[in-house]
Design a protein around this motif. Structure first.
Motif, PDB file in Angstrom:
ATOM      1  N   CYS A   1      -1.255  27.563   8.805  1.00 40.54           N
ATOM      2  CA  CYS A   1      -2.641  27.149   8.622  1.00 40.54           C
ATOM      3  C   CYS A   1      -3.429  28.308   8.028  1.00 40.54           C
ATOM      4  N   GLY A   2      -4.708  28.103   7.803  1.00 41.81           N
ATOM      5  CA  GLY A   2      -5.535  29.144   7.195  1.00 41.81           C
ATOM      6  C   GLY A   2      -6.532  29.751   8.168  1.00 41.81           C
ATOM      7  N   CYS A   3      -6.283  29.633   9.488  1.00 42.00           N
ATOM      8  CA  CYS A   3      -7.245  30.127  10.466  1.00 42.00           C
ATOM      9  C   CYS A   3      -7.303  31.648  10.477  1.00 42.00           C
ATOM     10  N   LYS A   4      -8.523  32.168  10.643  1.00 38.92           N
ATOM     11  CA  LYS A   4      -8.746  33.613  10.729  1.00 38.92           C
ATOM     12  C   LYS A   4      -9.733  33.885  11.854  1.00 38.92           C
ATOM     13  N   GLY A   5      -9.685  35.095  12.397  1.00 39.05           N
ATOM     14  CA  GLY A   5     -10.649  35.484  13.412  1.00 39.05           C
ATOM     15  C   GLY A   5     -10.578  34.594  14.636  1.00 39.05           C
ATOM     16  N   ILE A   6     -11.740  34.140  15.100  1.00 35.56           N
ATOM     17  CA  ILE A   6     -11.801  33.349  16.331  1.00 35.56           C
ATOM     18  C   ILE A   6     -11.511  31.875  16.089  1.00 35.56           C
ATOM     19  N   ARG A   7     -11.396  31.458  14.838  1.00 32.23           N
ATOM     20  CA  ARG A   7     -11.187  30.042  14.541  1.00 32.23           C
ATOM     21  C   ARG A   7      -9.739  29.655  14.808  1.00 32.23           C
ATOM     22  N   SER A   8      -9.533  28.400  15.194  1.00 34.90           N
ATOM     23  CA  SER A   8      -8.176  27.951  15.495  1.00 34.90           C
ATOM     24  C   SER A   8      -8.045  26.461  15.223  1.00 34.90           C
ATOM     25  N   CYS A   9      -6.787  26.032  15.122  1.00 36.36           N
ATOM     26  CA  CYS A   9      -6.477  24.610  14.956  1.00 36.36           C
ATOM     27  C   CYS A   9      -5.284  24.298  15.850  1.00 36.36           C
ATOM     28  N   LEU A  10      -4.876  23.052  15.906  1.00 33.41           N
ATOM     29  CA  LEU A  10      -3.752  22.676  16.753  1.00 33.41           C
ATOM     30  C   LEU A  10      -2.459  23.334  16.296  1.00 33.41           C
ATOM     31  N   LEU A  11      -2.346  23.631  15.003  1.00 29.64           N
ATOM     32  CA  LEU A  11      -1.125  24.249  14.492  1.00 29.64           C
ATOM     33  C   LEU A  11      -0.975  25.673  15.003  1.00 29.64           C
ATOM     34  N   CYS A  12      -2.042  26.462  14.940  1.00 26.42           N
ATOM     35  CA  CYS A  12      -1.936  27.858  15.368  1.00 26.42           C
ATOM     36  C   CYS A  12      -2.047  28.000  16.887  1.00 26.42           C
ATOM     37  N   GLU A  13      -2.604  27.015  17.568  1.00 27.21           N
ATOM     38  CA  GLU A  13      -2.684  27.096  19.023  1.00 27.21           C
ATOM     39  C   GLU A  13      -1.332  26.853  19.665  1.00 27.21           C
ATOM     40  N   GLY A  14      -0.450  26.135  18.961  1.00 30.19           N
ATOM     41  CA  GLY A  14       0.914  25.953  19.445  1.00 30.19           C
ATOM     42  C   GLY A  14       1.011  24.981  20.601  1.00 30.19           C
ATOM     43  N   PRO A  15       2.224  24.891  21.210  1.00 32.44           N
ATOM     44  CA  PRO A  15       2.448  23.930  22.310  1.00 32.44           C
ATOM     45  C   PRO A  15       1.495  24.141  23.481  1.00 32.44           C
TER      46      PRO A  15
END
Length: 302
Positions: free
Chosen positions: A1-15
């Motif tokens: 994903c393209g998340c940086k800093g404090i931002r997140s998505c379900l992909l980078c948050e993981g299981p």
């Protein structure tokens, strides 16, 4: 994903998904027919409202066939990963907002399919003289946890009107205000009959002993609440056009929360130049150059 800093998505948050940023329920809902933000039924502001200027919403701005054609043409180009689970396609100049630097770069104009959309906008009085210099397509999907945090769009480069076309599914634009000010609410109904009263005609009669009391012989007086306690939901139906300007543009942050993305949703946002880059502005010539490129409608994503 393209998340940086404090931002997140379900992909980078993981299981073991990290808790997303706090996203409380909106406690008011905007009504396009009246221009009022009305307190939601199960919130503490039920029965209260206030004028919410700076929003224009037109439903069914394009047809289903036009929507299908636009999305098909978009999907022929690559979507780049962006933050908070979004994907994007940019058609605009190269900008460094922090250093306030701007140049055409590889910008070749808005896409050809947008020429018809921009022409249709001319029928909207609120968009008189609107000349888009940038277009950003954002792709939201529930499985990516797509969202966008509360924010203001830049006003050094971008002008007053922010124009968005909402495609493929409905969603909610959440408006929040973090100023130190207050908002004056007006009662919209009585507990007895729930009938709407005309705003601006509210007085508390002598029969009312306590603020907020409602009885057969009294009405509620206006109420002041801190701006930070108020959030306004603007429902965006599929294929609608929404314009933010004035107070909604400069005093209220806008966001799309994760919970409001139930299906694939594409947002097409058009921006105009600020006064600094318009006729008579300090960077008028650069603005003319960028508009000439933009309105050639020969662009590819940069």
């Amino acid at each position: 994903c393209g998340c940086k800093g404090i931002r997140s998505c379900l992909l980078c948050e993981g299981p073991a998904q990290a808790a997303p940023p706090p996203q409380g329920e909106d406690n008011f809902t905007y009504c396009p027919a009246t221009g009022l933000a009305k307190g939601n039924e199960h919130s503490e502001f039920a029965g209260w409202a206030f004028p919410f200027p700076g929003v224009f919403l037109m439903e069914e701005f394009i047809s289903e066939d036009e929507e299908s054609e636009i999305v098909e043409l978009m999907d022929r180009d690559d979507w780049k990963p962006s933050q908070s689970g979004r994907k994007k396609q940019d058609y605009g100049p190269k900008v460094n907002f922090k250093k306030q630097r701007l140049k055409a770069g590889s910008f070749t104009g808005l896409p050809s399919f947008s020429k018809k959309i921009v022409a249709q906008m001319e029928a909207c009085s609120v968009l008189s003289g609107f000349l888009p210099v940038e277009q950003c397509n954002l792709d939201y999907m529930p499985e990516r946890g797509s969202a966008i945090d509360p924010h203001f769009d830049d006003w050094w480069l971008w002008g007053e009107r922010l124009v968005s076309l909402n495609l493929l599914s409905g969603t909610v634009l959440s408006m929040s205000c973090d100023s130190e000010g207050s908002i004056q609410l007006f009662p919209t109904s009585s507990k007895e009959n729930r009938e709407l009263n005309p705003l601006g005609s509210f007085t508390q009669t002598p029969a009312c002993q306590n603020p907020g009391e409602v009885g057969p012989n009294c009405t509620l007086s206006p109420r002041l609440v801190p701006s930070r306690e108020v959030t306004v939901a603007i429902p965006l139906p599929r294929r609608c056009l929404v314009v933010l300007y004035g107070e909604a543009r400069y005093h209220w942050k806008h966001a799309i929360h994760r919970r409001h993305i139930q299906h694939r949703r594409i947002c097409v946002t058009f921006r105009e130049l600020s006064e600094e880059f318009s006729a008579g502005g300090r960077h008028e010539e650069l603005g003319k150059e960028l508009l000439e490129i933009a309105l050639s409608f020969q662009g590819r994503p940069v």
